[in-house]
Scaffold this motif. Structure first.
Motif, mmCIF file in Angstrom:
data_model
loop_
_atom_site.group_PDB
_atom_site.id
_atom_site.type_symbol
_atom_site.label_atom_id
_atom_site.label_comp_id
_atom_site.label_asym_id
_atom_site.label_seq_id
_atom_site.Cartn_x
_atom_site.Cartn_y
_atom_site.Cartn_z
ATOM 1 N N THR A 148 0.592 -1.171 -0.079
ATOM 2 C CA THR A 148 -0.002 -0.284 0.115
ATOM 3 C C THR A 148 0.929 1.422 -0.082
ATOM 4 N N ALA A 177 3.386 2.271 -7.081
ATOM 5 C CA ALA A 177 2.175 1.747 -6.328
ATOM 6 C C ALA A 177 2.296 0.460 -7.913
ATOM 7 N N ASN A 178 2.304 0.825 -8.702
ATOM 8 C CA ASN A 178 2.284 0.039 -10.149
ATOM 9 C C ASN A 178 4.270 -0.772 -10.341
ATOM 10 N N GLU A 194 2.818 -3.242 -7.694
ATOM 11 C CA GLU A 194 1.321 -3.895 -8.219
ATOM 12 C C GLU A 194 1.091 -3.898 -6.587
ATOM 13 N N SER A 214 -1.476 -1.264 -3.769
ATOM 14 C CA SER A 214 -2.915 0.224 -3.593
ATOM 15 C C SER A 214 -2.687 1.278 -3.802
ATOM 16 N N LEU A 262 -5.316 4.284 -12.313
ATOM 17 C CA LEU A 262 -5.386 3.073 -11.807
ATOM 18 C C LEU A 262 -7.039 2.860 -12.055
ATOM 19 N N GLU A 308 -10.292 -1.206 -8.063
ATOM 20 C CA GLU A 308 -10.090 -1.225 -7.106
ATOM 21 C C GLU A 308 -8.934 -1.660 -6.219
ATOM 22 N N ARG A 309 -7.686 -0.688 -7.100
ATOM 23 C CA ARG A 309 -6.818 -0.492 -6.243
ATOM 24 C C ARG A 309 -6.195 1.161 -6.203
#
Length: 117
Positions: free
Chosen positions: A5, A27-28, A31, A33, A81, A84-85
């Motif tokens: 996170t 975050a990417n 992977e 959130s 994004l 959901e992320r």
């Protein structure tokens, strides 16, 4: 190192997109959130000689909440994004207190440096 996170502080009154994009890119990479947090401080009433000089009104609170809602839409657009992320958290309280409390739920917090004058 695992980062699940990433949290970024979003200034409700002004914000360059770069800070949010950096948080999004981190975050990417992991992977993870992305959580955006923002807050407006409610200033306590200022009283002089028994007379209230300044206080936050109901209209003022309404404007603050509306501005936070608009900033959420801006944040989600800049983050880009999947829904959901991305998470948004906001409050009408002192920003540093709010951020400190919320930061406990993140592995990494991205904030901008405030220049000293």
């Amino acid at each position: 190192m695992t980062i699940a996170t990433v949290m970024v502080y979003v200034d409700p009154e002004q914000q360059a997109e770069g800070q949010v994009r950096i948080a999004r890119d981190v975050a990417n990479k992991f992977e993870a959130s992305l959580i955006g947090v923002s807050a407006f401080a409610v200033v306590p009433p200022f009283v002089a000689e028994g007379v209230i000089i300044q206080e936050t009104t109901a209209d003022g609170l309404k404007r603050m909440k509306s501005a936070l809602s608009e900033k959420e839409q801006w944040f989600r657009r800049v983050a880009g994004l999947p829904k959901e992320r991305v998470e948004w958290r906001c409050s009408v309280e002192y920003p540093t207190v709010f951020l400190s409390n919320e930061a406990r739920s993140a592995d990494l917090v991205v904030i901008r440096q405030i220049p000293f004058h």
